[in-house]
Design an enzyme around this catalytic site. Structure first.
Site, PDB file in Angstrom:
ATOM      1  CB  SER A 154       0.387  -0.401  -5.357  1.00  0.00           C
ATOM      2  OG  SER A 154       0.276  -0.990  -6.618  1.00  0.00           O
ATOM      3  CG  ASP A 200       4.700  -7.169  -5.617  1.00  0.00           C
ATOM      4  OD1 ASP A 200       3.809  -7.440  -6.441  1.00  0.00           O
ATOM      5  OD2 ASP A 200       4.861  -6.031  -5.126  1.00  0.00           O
ATOM      6  CG  HIS A 232       1.307  -5.594  -5.050  1.00  0.00           C
ATOM      7  ND1 HIS A 232       2.362  -4.789  -5.423  1.00  0.00           N
ATOM      8  CD2 HIS A 232       0.182  -4.846  -5.233  1.00  0.00           C
ATOM      9  CE1 HIS A 232       1.916  -3.613  -5.833  1.00  0.00           C
ATOM     10  NE2 HIS A 232       0.598  -3.621  -5.719  1.00  0.00           N
TER      11      HIS A 232
END
Length: 284
Positions: A154, A200, A232
């Protein structure tokens, strides 16, 4: 009679010379020849150990855990630092530590100074962690400081891209469902594997991983792997597809181990696990 004596002597000489010749060709190869099963396995051929690094003992990042092969019989190892994502701690990416280390790497999963640190701060922290690992850590003698890489999830993935841009001497970068407001990475010179996830909704591939990959130089060794049906947080739990291609990428570019090229080129096709894969095969 003389000929019969000569043949074993020649055979012995060739046997003794072969490993040296192979080592001279690529002194960074570590471990046996890989197979599809070996890179998908939960553990590789190296026994590992770990050591904790307190945030009080370091500067520039929040400490972490170092995973490393216990044997140094084959020499030093390449190393990779891994950052968690926004609000995450090292525990969210800890599964990568022993999994990658058992394949022949020193792996540093880090905590950031704050769980709210933005990508560019995480980039600086990844580089600080590598500097600590190679210069001050208790395992520094096991690490080849010229063969280093970065990974991150991320915002840690966005930090991975920035770290690669900042330090072109790195050998490999792997952003995992990366997030960054910057979508242009044309100055990156580090071989980069971008891993995105089809479902995601936090860092959609259409606005993050895909433009990241497309903006990397066309002449760069790069690849784009999109996980089929994943979200994600796919990198936060043990994932064989992520591990398989991360190991292959790190081996290929940190260790210059062309034995792993077979898993990257030709590019794997679409499957139940892979939604899309792009690559600049053949690699340089």
């Amino acid at each position: 009679m003389q000929l019969r004596r000569l043949i074993p002597a020649v055979a012995l000489l060739l046997t003794a010379a072969t490993p040296t010749a192979i080592a001279a060709e690529n002194p960074y190869e570590r471990g046996p020849a890989p197979t599809n099963s070996s890179i998908e396995a939960a553990r590789g051929p190296f026994a590992t150990a770990s050591t904790s690094v307190s945030s009080l003992a370091v500067t520039g990042f929040g400490g972490g855990t170092i995973y490393y092969p216990t044997s140094t019989a084959e020499g030093t190892f390449g190393a990779v630092a891994i950052s968690p994502g926004f609000t995450g701690t090292q525990s969210s990416i800890s599964w990568l530590g022993p999994r990658l280390a058992s394949q022949g790497f020193v792996v540093f999963t880090i905590d950031t100074n704050s769980i709210y640190d933005q990508p560019d701060s995480r980039a600086s922290q990844l580089l600080a962690a590598l500097d600590y690992l190679t210069q001050r850590s208790t395992v520094r003698s096991r690490v080849d400081a010229t063969r280093l890489g970065v990974m991150g999830h991320s915002m840690g993935g966005g930090g991975t891209l920035r770290a690669a841009e900042t330090r072109p001497a790195l050998q490999a970068a792997i952003p995992l469902t990366g997030w960054h407001t910057d979508k242009t990475w044309g100055s990156v010179r580090v071989p980069t594997l971008v891993i995105g996830a089809e479902d995601d909704s936090i860092a959609p591939v259409s606005s993050h991983s895909e433009p990241f990959y497309s903006s990397l130089p066309a002449t760069l060794d790069k690849a784009y792997l999109e996980l089929n049906g994943a979200d994600h947080f796919a990198p936060n739990t043990s994932n064989t597809t992520i591990a398989k291609y991360s190991i292959s990428w790190l081996k290929r570019f940190i260790d210059n181990d062309t034995r792993y090229e077979q898993f990257l080129c030709p590019a794997p096709g679409r499957s139940l696990l892979i939604e899309e894969y792009r690559d600049t095969c053949p690699h340089s």
